[in-house]
Design a protein around this motif. Structure first.
Motif, PDB file in Angstrom:
ATOM      1  N   LEU A 133       0.783  -1.131  -0.098  1.00  0.00           N
ATOM      2  CA  LEU A 133      -0.062  -0.046   0.079  1.00  0.00           C
ATOM      3  C   LEU A 133       0.883   0.989  -0.065  1.00  0.00           C
ATOM      4  O   LEU A 133       0.439   2.345  -0.464  1.00  0.00           O
TER       5      LEU A 133
ATOM      6  N   SER B 224       3.570   1.537  -1.770  1.00  0.00           N
ATOM      7  CA  SER B 224       4.271   1.671  -2.867  1.00  0.00           C
ATOM      8  C   SER B 224       3.624   2.674  -3.920  1.00  0.00           C
ATOM      9  O   SER B 224       2.569   2.548  -4.085  1.00  0.00           O
ATOM     10  N   ASN B 225       4.703   3.222  -4.630  1.00  0.00           N
ATOM     11  CA  ASN B 225       4.097   3.996  -5.763  1.00  0.00           C
ATOM     12  C   ASN B 225       4.105   3.323  -6.963  1.00  0.00           C
ATOM     13  O   ASN B 225       3.899   3.734  -8.220  1.00  0.00           O
TER      14      ASN B 225
ATOM     15  N   ARG C 186       0.662  -1.557  -6.422  1.00  0.00           N
ATOM     16  CA  ARG C 186      -0.807  -1.120  -6.229  1.00  0.00           C
ATOM     17  C   ARG C 186      -1.654  -2.240  -6.643  1.00  0.00           C
ATOM     18  O   ARG C 186      -2.611  -2.378  -5.931  1.00  0.00           O
ATOM     19  N   HIS C 187      -1.579  -2.771  -7.689  1.00  0.00           N
ATOM     20  CA  HIS C 187      -2.443  -3.944  -8.247  1.00  0.00           C
ATOM     21  C   HIS C 187      -2.378  -4.946  -7.251  1.00  0.00           C
ATOM     22  O   HIS C 187      -3.429  -5.588  -6.905  1.00  0.00           O
TER      23      HIS C 187
ATOM     24  N   ALA D  72      -1.534  -4.872  -3.973  1.00  0.00           N
ATOM     25  CA  ALA D  72      -2.220  -4.567  -2.756  1.00  0.00           C
ATOM     26  C   ALA D  72      -3.718  -4.708  -2.898  1.00  0.00           C
ATOM     27  O   ALA D  72      -4.445  -5.186  -1.993  1.00  0.00           O
ATOM     28  N   GLN D  73      -4.410  -4.147  -4.071  1.00  0.00           N
ATOM     29  CA  GLN D  73      -5.868  -4.207  -4.277  1.00  0.00           C
ATOM     30  C   GLN D  73      -6.191  -5.664  -4.289  1.00  0.00           C
ATOM     31  O   GLN D  73      -7.360  -5.920  -3.648  1.00  0.00           O
TER      32      GLN D  73
END
Length: 335
Positions: free
Chosen positions: A120, A122-123, A128-129, A131-132
């Motif tokens: 969460l 990380s940029n 992000r994928h 994490a979701q």
């Protein structure tokens, strides 16, 4: 000072996160038909010998990606994260439901939540994928933890996976990242209830022959995390009243490791690394402890790949120690 060799650590983790066998993992069976091979029971985290080691090896990889995104190994990490998918997460959840409330409690739960905190933060689009995709499992384990902690009458002061203080430390990262105030307050409340009044720790039971955590040091670092510097200074002086005089001696000297092909005895390399991590953190409050931390780090750092019984998990604890060392050195230079 050893700066983290992110490339080398990443190569270690990448070499085993999808290596299914050898594998160690409990399955609660009500009939022969309940048994599933690791690839089906844990399609997302079936490598690294056991589930929790696979989870925290992924945490290591995200730390590498965040800290050194230019490395050649970063592309392999991105590809791995892009493989996270809803079906695999659903299968992981199904295994937790089938195995019952005690499965991977609390060590695996805590590492999964720490991994999710790293994702969460990380940029990176791939992170992000991931994490979701992983959030439903994180939600389930957060709920298990918040159901469990109020029922736990006493902390578990073990040197192995069920240590309470270590789990709370990891989960605090998730609570902070997600700004989860109810979880933060629960962790803080239980920590203070269990540990705030402890004094004159003799550390007489340490080290245990199969330990990879120091119960005393994990407790101290947890108190450092949740207390103000002033309050923690007073607490530490009461908890370790002779720390400046080299006591408790059992904690100040690195442990010896005689057998690295035995998974339990290889824990002792991890004990040196986790102690180093703790001593570097405590040296922020008591600078004379840095030499103790360095000695513990040196005792284990060259043994990360001696045998698979250590190499499937030690790198994560090496990274904890190395990053704590770097943070301490940077802090000292800025003062």
């Amino acid at each position: 000072m050893h700066a983290p060799d992110y490339a080398a650590l990443a190569r270690i983790a990448l070499g085993h996160i999808t290596k299914v066998y050898p594998h160690s993992g409990p399955q609660r069976l009500t009939s022969a038909s309940d048994w599933l091979p690791p690839e089906q029971a844990h399609p997302l985290f079936c490598g690294s010998y056991d589930w929790h080691s696979c989870v925290h090896s992924h945490w290591l990889l995200i730390r590498v990606l965040t800290s050194a995104p230019q490395l050649a190994e970063a592309e392999a990490i991105r590809r791995r994260l892009q493989q996270f998918n809803d079906a695999d997460v659903a299968a992981e959840i199904a295994t937790f439901e089938r195995q019952g409330a005690g499965f991977e409690r609390p060590y695996g739960w805590a590492w999964l939540l720490k991994l999710q905190a790293e994702l969460l933060s990380s940029n990176e689009p791939a992170a992000r994928h991931a994490a979701q995709t992983l959030q439903p499992l994180a939600d389930r384990l957060r709920q298990r933890l918040t159901d469990y902690l109020p029922r736990l009458p006493y902390p578990i002061r073990s040197g192995q996976h069920n240590n309470t203080a270590f789990a709370l430390l990891l989960v605090l990262d998730y609570a902070s990242t997600t700004q989860d105030q109810p979880l933060t307050e629960l962790l803080r409340q239980r920590s203070l209830e269990w540990f705030a009044n402890d004094v004159a720790c003799p550390a007489w039971g340490e080290p245990g022959g199969e330990d990879f955590l120091s119960p005393s040091l994990q407790q101290a670092v947890l108190m450092q995390r949740i207390m103000t510097p002033e309050a923690f200074g007073a607490w530490l002086a009461a908890f370790f009243p002779h720390l400046a005089n080299g006591q408790p001696a059992a904690l100040r000297q690195p442990v010896s490791v005689h057998e690295r092909s035995d998974g339990k005895l290889a824990h002792l390399d991890g004990l040196n690394l986790s102690r180093a991590w703790c001593w570097f953190l405590l040296a922020q409050s008591a600078p004379y402890l840095q030499a103790t931390a360095e000695a513990h780090l040196q005792a284990a750092l060259n043994h990360l790949q001696d045998d698979y019984m250590g190499s499937h998990w030690l790198a994560s604890f090496a990274l904890l120690a190395l990053e704590a060392q770097r943070s301490l050195v940077s802090r000292n230079r800025s003062m």
